[in-house]
Design a protein around this motif. Structure first.
Motif, PDB file in Angstrom:
ATOM      1  N   ASP A   2      -1.466  -3.876   9.350  1.00 23.42           N
ATOM      2  CA  ASP A   2      -0.231  -3.090   9.402  1.00 23.42           C
ATOM      3  C   ASP A   2       0.982  -3.942   9.065  1.00 23.42           C
ATOM      4  O   ASP A   2       1.903  -3.490   8.361  1.00 23.42           O
ATOM      5  CB  ASP A   2      -0.059  -2.472  10.795  1.00 23.42           C
ATOM      6  N   ALA A   3       0.995  -5.178   9.575  1.00 21.37           N
ATOM      7  CA  ALA A   3       2.123  -6.069   9.291  1.00 21.37           C
ATOM      8  C   ALA A   3       2.188  -6.408   7.808  1.00 21.37           C
ATOM      9  O   ALA A   3       3.274  -6.489   7.218  1.00 21.37           O
ATOM     10  CB  ALA A   3       1.999  -7.342  10.132  1.00 21.37           C
ATOM     11  N   LEU A   4       1.013  -6.601   7.188  1.00 23.23           N
ATOM     12  CA  LEU A   4       0.968  -6.901   5.753  1.00 23.23           C
ATOM     13  C   LEU A   4       1.527  -5.735   4.942  1.00 23.23           C
ATOM     14  O   LEU A   4       2.353  -5.927   4.040  1.00 23.23           O
ATOM     15  CB  LEU A   4      -0.474  -7.194   5.336  1.00 23.23           C
ATOM     16  N   LEU A   5       1.092  -4.518   5.270  1.00 22.85           N
ATOM     17  CA  LEU A   5       1.574  -3.346   4.550  1.00 22.85           C
ATOM     18  C   LEU A   5       3.058  -3.129   4.776  1.00 22.85           C
ATOM     19  O   LEU A   5       3.799  -2.770   3.854  1.00 22.85           O
ATOM     20  CB  LEU A   5       0.787  -2.109   4.994  1.00 22.85           C
ATOM     21  N   ARG A   6       3.521  -3.358   5.990  1.00 21.66           N
ATOM     22  CA  ARG A   6       4.927  -3.130   6.308  1.00 21.66           C
ATOM     23  C   ARG A   6       5.835  -4.121   5.601  1.00 21.66           C
ATOM     24  O   ARG A   6       6.954  -3.795   5.198  1.00 21.66           O
ATOM     25  CB  ARG A   6       5.121  -3.207   7.826  1.00 21.66           C
ATOM     26  N   ASN A   7       5.374  -5.346   5.420  1.00 23.60           N
ATOM     27  CA  ASN A   7       6.216  -6.388   4.850  1.00 23.60           C
ATOM     28  C   ASN A   7       6.081  -6.531   3.336  1.00 23.60           C
ATOM     29  O   ASN A   7       7.034  -6.988   2.690  1.00 23.60           O
ATOM     30  CB  ASN A   7       5.897  -7.736   5.514  1.00 23.60           C
ATOM     31  N   PHE A   8       4.939  -6.166   2.785  1.00 22.82           N
ATOM     32  CA  PHE A   8       4.725  -6.387   1.355  1.00 22.82           C
ATOM     33  C   PHE A   8       4.490  -5.097   0.556  1.00 22.82           C
ATOM     34  O   PHE A   8       4.724  -5.087  -0.653  1.00 22.82           O
ATOM     35  CB  PHE A   8       3.541  -7.333   1.135  1.00 22.82           C
ATOM     36  N   PHE A   9       4.043  -4.052   1.206  1.00 21.97           N
ATOM     37  CA  PHE A   9       3.742  -2.797   0.501  1.00 21.97           C
ATOM     38  C   PHE A   9       4.384  -1.615   1.240  1.00 21.97           C
ATOM     39  O   PHE A   9       3.760  -0.587   1.443  1.00 21.97           O
ATOM     40  CB  PHE A   9       2.232  -2.600   0.384  1.00 21.97           C
ATOM     41  N   ASN A  10       5.637  -1.802   1.610  1.00 17.50           N
ATOM     42  CA  ASN A  10       6.364  -0.784   2.360  1.00 17.50           C
ATOM     43  C   ASN A  10       6.802   0.327   1.410  1.00 17.50           C
ATOM     44  O   ASN A  10       7.685   0.134   0.570  1.00 17.50           O
ATOM     45  CB  ASN A  10       7.579  -1.411   3.050  1.00 17.50           C
ATOM     46  N   LEU A  11       6.187   1.490   1.552  1.00 18.23           N
ATOM     47  CA  LEU A  11       6.457   2.577   0.621  1.00 18.23           C
ATOM     48  C   LEU A  11       7.895   3.080   0.725  1.00 18.23           C
ATOM     49  O   LEU A  11       8.488   3.506  -0.275  1.00 18.23           O
ATOM     50  CB  LEU A  11       5.475   3.729   0.866  1.00 18.23           C
TER      51      LEU A  11
END
Length: 225
Positions: A2-11
Protein backbone atom coordinates in the motif's frame (compact mmCIF):
# COMPACT_ATOMS: atom_id res chain seq x y z
CA UNK A 1 2.51 -2.71 -0.94
CA UNK A 2 0.00 0.00 0.00
CA UNK A 3 2.83 2.39 0.83
CA UNK A 4 4.49 1.66 -2.52
CA UNK A 5 1.28 2.34 -4.44
CA UNK A 6 0.54 5.47 -2.44
CA UNK A 7 3.99 6.96 -2.96
CA UNK A 8 4.84 5.88 -6.50
CA UNK A 9 1.58 4.94 -8.26
CA UNK A 10 -0.90 7.31 -6.64
CA UNK A 11 -3.78 7.55 -9.09
CA UNK A 12 -5.12 10.75 -7.52
CA UNK A 13 -1.73 12.41 -8.01
CA UNK A 14 -1.57 11.05 -11.57
CA UNK A 15 -4.90 12.67 -12.35
CA UNK A 16 -3.89 15.92 -10.71
CA UNK A 17 -0.58 16.40 -12.52
CA UNK A 18 -1.38 14.85 -15.90
CA UNK A 19 -2.46 18.12 -17.59
CA UNK A 20 0.82 19.78 -16.57
CA UNK A 21 2.90 16.80 -17.66
CA UNK A 22 1.20 16.83 -21.05
CA UNK A 23 2.28 20.45 -21.47
CA UNK A 24 5.82 19.37 -20.63
CA UNK A 25 5.48 16.55 -23.14
CA UNK A 26 4.66 19.08 -25.87
CA UNK A 27 7.85 20.94 -25.01
CA UNK A 28 9.84 17.69 -25.14
CA UNK A 29 8.36 16.78 -28.52
CA UNK A 30 9.05 20.29 -29.83
CA UNK A 31 12.65 20.16 -28.63
CA UNK A 32 13.12 16.74 -30.20
CA UNK A 33 11.62 17.95 -33.48
CA UNK A 34 14.17 20.77 -33.44
CA UNK A 35 17.40 19.14 -32.27
CA UNK A 36 17.14 15.79 -34.09
CA UNK A 37 16.95 17.29 -37.61
CA UNK A 38 19.69 19.75 -36.68
CA UNK A 39 21.88 16.89 -35.48
CA UNK A 40 21.17 14.81 -38.57
CA UNK A 41 22.00 17.69 -40.90
CA UNK A 42 25.13 18.57 -38.94
CA UNK A 43 26.23 14.94 -38.77
CA UNK A 44 25.74 14.42 -42.49
CA UNK A 45 27.78 17.54 -43.21
CA UNK A 46 30.58 16.34 -40.91
CA UNK A 47 30.57 12.89 -42.52
CA UNK A 48 30.61 14.26 -46.07
CA UNK A 49 33.50 16.59 -45.30
CA UNK A 50 35.43 13.79 -43.58
CA UNK A 51 34.95 11.31 -46.43
CA UNK A 52 35.07 13.57 -49.47
CA UNK A 53 37.87 16.00 -48.69
CA UNK A 54 41.40 15.35 -49.85
CA UNK A 55 42.89 17.68 -47.25
CA UNK A 56 44.63 15.83 -44.45
CA UNK A 57 44.36 18.93 -42.23
CA UNK A 58 40.58 19.05 -42.65
CA UNK A 59 40.28 15.37 -41.80
CA UNK A 60 42.37 15.91 -38.66
CA UNK A 61 40.20 18.87 -37.61
CA UNK A 62 37.04 16.84 -38.15
CA UNK A 63 38.48 13.97 -36.10
CA UNK A 64 39.36 16.36 -33.27
CA UNK A 65 35.86 17.87 -33.33
CA UNK A 66 34.21 14.44 -33.23
CA UNK A 67 36.44 13.16 -30.43
CA UNK A 68 36.06 16.28 -28.29
CA UNK A 69 32.29 16.55 -28.48
CA UNK A 70 31.73 12.82 -28.07
CA UNK A 71 33.86 12.88 -24.93
CA UNK A 72 32.43 16.13 -23.49
CA UNK A 73 29.33 15.58 -21.30
CA UNK A 74 26.39 17.34 -22.99
CA UNK A 75 25.24 18.77 -19.65
CA UNK A 76 28.58 20.51 -19.17
CA UNK A 77 28.45 21.78 -22.75
CA UNK A 78 24.95 23.20 -22.27
CA UNK A 79 25.88 24.89 -19.00
CA UNK A 80 28.98 26.42 -20.59
CA UNK A 81 27.02 27.77 -23.57
CA UNK A 82 24.11 29.23 -21.61
CA UNK A 83 25.91 30.48 -18.51
CA UNK A 84 29.41 31.01 -19.92
CA UNK A 85 28.78 32.87 -23.17
CA UNK A 86 27.29 35.94 -21.38
CA UNK A 87 30.76 36.55 -19.92
CA UNK A 88 31.93 36.90 -23.52
CA UNK A 89 29.18 39.41 -24.20
CA UNK A 90 26.98 36.83 -25.97
CA UNK A 91 23.48 36.49 -24.54
CA UNK A 92 21.24 33.97 -26.20
CA UNK A 93 17.70 32.71 -25.64
CA UNK A 94 17.28 29.44 -23.78
CA UNK A 95 15.98 27.60 -26.83
CA UNK A 96 18.88 28.79 -29.00
CA UNK A 97 21.40 27.71 -26.35
CA UNK A 98 19.82 24.25 -26.15
CA UNK A 99 19.70 23.94 -29.94
CA UNK A 100 23.38 24.94 -30.27
CA UNK A 101 24.52 22.59 -27.51
CA UNK A 102 22.61 19.67 -28.97
CA UNK A 103 23.81 20.48 -32.48
CA UNK A 104 27.46 20.39 -31.44
CA UNK A 105 27.00 17.19 -29.46
CA UNK A 106 24.64 15.30 -31.75
CA UNK A 107 26.46 16.16 -34.98
CA UNK A 108 29.55 14.35 -33.65
CA UNK A 109 27.57 11.14 -33.03
CA UNK A 110 25.44 11.32 -36.16
CA UNK A 111 28.59 12.20 -38.12
CA UNK A 112 30.30 8.96 -37.15
CA UNK A 113 27.17 6.99 -38.03
CA UNK A 114 26.85 8.63 -41.44
CA UNK A 115 30.59 8.23 -42.05
CA UNK A 116 30.32 4.49 -41.50
CA UNK A 117 27.39 4.37 -43.92
CA UNK A 118 29.23 6.35 -46.58
CA UNK A 119 32.32 4.17 -46.33
CA UNK A 120 30.14 1.08 -46.73
CA UNK A 121 28.89 2.24 -50.14
CA UNK A 122 31.12 0.72 -52.85
CA UNK A 123 33.22 3.27 -54.75
CA UNK A 124 31.79 1.82 -57.96
CA UNK A 125 28.44 3.44 -57.12
CA UNK A 126 29.97 6.90 -57.37
CA UNK A 127 31.80 6.00 -60.57
CA UNK A 128 28.65 4.54 -62.13
CA UNK A 129 26.65 7.64 -61.21
CA UNK A 130 29.30 9.96 -62.63
CA UNK A 131 29.39 7.94 -65.85
CA UNK A 132 25.71 8.74 -66.43
CA UNK A 133 26.48 12.45 -66.50
CA UNK A 134 25.72 13.34 -62.88
CA UNK A 135 27.98 15.82 -61.14
CA UNK A 136 29.76 14.74 -57.95
CA UNK A 137 27.22 16.63 -55.84
CA UNK A 138 24.31 15.06 -57.70
CA UNK A 139 25.83 11.60 -57.38
CA UNK A 140 26.22 12.10 -53.62
CA UNK A 141 22.68 13.46 -53.27
CA UNK A 142 20.80 10.93 -55.36
CA UNK A 143 22.94 7.79 -55.21
CA UNK A 144 25.50 7.61 -52.41
CA UNK A 145 23.83 9.35 -49.47
CA UNK A 146 20.49 7.47 -49.80
CA UNK A 147 22.35 4.14 -49.82
CA UNK A 148 24.51 5.21 -46.89
CA UNK A 149 21.45 6.29 -44.90
CA UNK A 150 19.72 2.98 -45.56
CA UNK A 151 22.83 1.12 -44.40
CA UNK A 152 22.86 2.84 -41.01
CA UNK A 153 19.15 3.53 -40.47
CA UNK A 154 18.92 1.41 -37.29
CA UNK A 155 21.85 3.31 -35.78
CA UNK A 156 20.28 6.65 -36.70
CA UNK A 157 17.00 5.66 -35.06
CA UNK A 158 18.79 4.33 -31.99
CA UNK A 159 20.75 7.54 -31.57
CA UNK A 160 17.58 9.61 -32.08
CA UNK A 161 15.91 7.72 -29.22
CA UNK A 162 18.83 8.67 -27.00
CA UNK A 163 18.52 12.30 -28.10
CA UNK A 164 14.85 12.38 -27.07
CA UNK A 165 15.84 11.17 -23.60
CA UNK A 166 18.67 13.71 -23.47
CA UNK A 167 16.19 16.57 -23.93
CA UNK A 168 15.72 16.28 -20.16
CA UNK A 169 19.00 18.23 -19.93
CA UNK A 170 17.12 21.32 -21.14
CA UNK A 171 15.82 21.61 -17.58
CA UNK A 172 19.21 23.04 -16.59
CA UNK A 173 18.27 26.27 -18.39
CA UNK A 174 14.73 26.14 -16.96
CA UNK A 175 12.95 25.00 -20.11
CA UNK A 176 9.74 23.29 -18.92
CA UNK A 177 10.25 19.91 -20.57
CA UNK A 178 8.51 16.79 -19.31
CA UNK A 179 10.92 15.70 -16.58
CA UNK A 180 11.34 19.22 -15.17
CA UNK A 181 7.56 19.61 -14.87
CA UNK A 182 7.40 16.23 -13.13
CA UNK A 183 10.15 17.19 -10.70
CA UNK A 184 8.43 20.50 -9.93
CA UNK A 185 5.18 18.62 -9.26
CA UNK A 186 7.02 16.17 -7.04
CA UNK A 187 8.51 18.98 -4.95
CA UNK A 188 5.10 20.60 -4.53
CA UNK A 189 3.20 17.43 -3.65
CA UNK A 190 5.99 15.66 -1.73
CA UNK A 191 5.20 12.55 -3.72
CA UNK A 192 7.33 10.87 -6.43
CA UNK A 193 4.30 9.69 -8.41
CA UNK A 194 4.72 12.51 -11.00
CA UNK A 195 8.19 11.15 -11.82
CA UNK A 196 6.74 7.67 -12.34
CA UNK A 197 4.00 9.09 -14.57
CA UNK A 198 6.63 10.98 -16.60
CA UNK A 199 8.54 7.72 -17.04
CA UNK A 200 5.36 6.00 -18.26
CA UNK A 201 4.79 8.83 -20.76
CA UNK A 202 8.36 8.47 -22.03
CA UNK A 203 7.76 4.73 -22.36
CA UNK A 204 4.60 5.29 -24.40
CA UNK A 205 6.37 7.86 -26.56
CA UNK A 206 9.50 5.84 -27.31
CA UNK A 207 8.22 2.25 -27.29
CA UNK A 208 7.08 2.35 -30.96
CA UNK A 209 10.52 3.61 -32.00
CA UNK A 210 12.22 0.92 -29.94
CA UNK A 211 10.08 -1.75 -31.61
CA UNK A 212 10.83 -0.29 -35.04
CA UNK A 213 14.52 -0.32 -34.21
CA UNK A 214 14.35 -3.97 -33.16
CA UNK A 215 12.59 -4.93 -36.40
CA UNK A 216 15.16 -3.08 -38.53
CA UNK A 217 18.06 -4.68 -36.66
CA UNK A 218 16.51 -8.12 -37.07
CA UNK A 219 15.91 -7.45 -40.77
CA UNK A 220 19.53 -6.39 -41.25
CA UNK A 221 20.77 -9.53 -39.51
CA UNK A 222 18.63 -11.70 -41.78
CA UNK A 223 19.89 -9.90 -44.90
CA UNK A 224 23.53 -10.30 -43.86
CA UNK A 225 23.09 -14.01 -43.32
Amino acid sequence: MDALLRNFFNLEVFQQVLPFLLQGLLTTIGLSALVIPLGLAGGLFVALVATQTESRLVRILIAIYVDVFRALPPLVLLIFIYFGFPFLGIDMPKLFAVALGFLLNNASYYGEIFRAGLLAVPQGQMEAARSTGLSRLQALTYVVVPQATRNVLPDLIGNSIEVVKLTTLASVVALPELLRVARDAQSLLYNPSPIVLAALIYLALLWPLVRLLSRLEHKNMVVRH
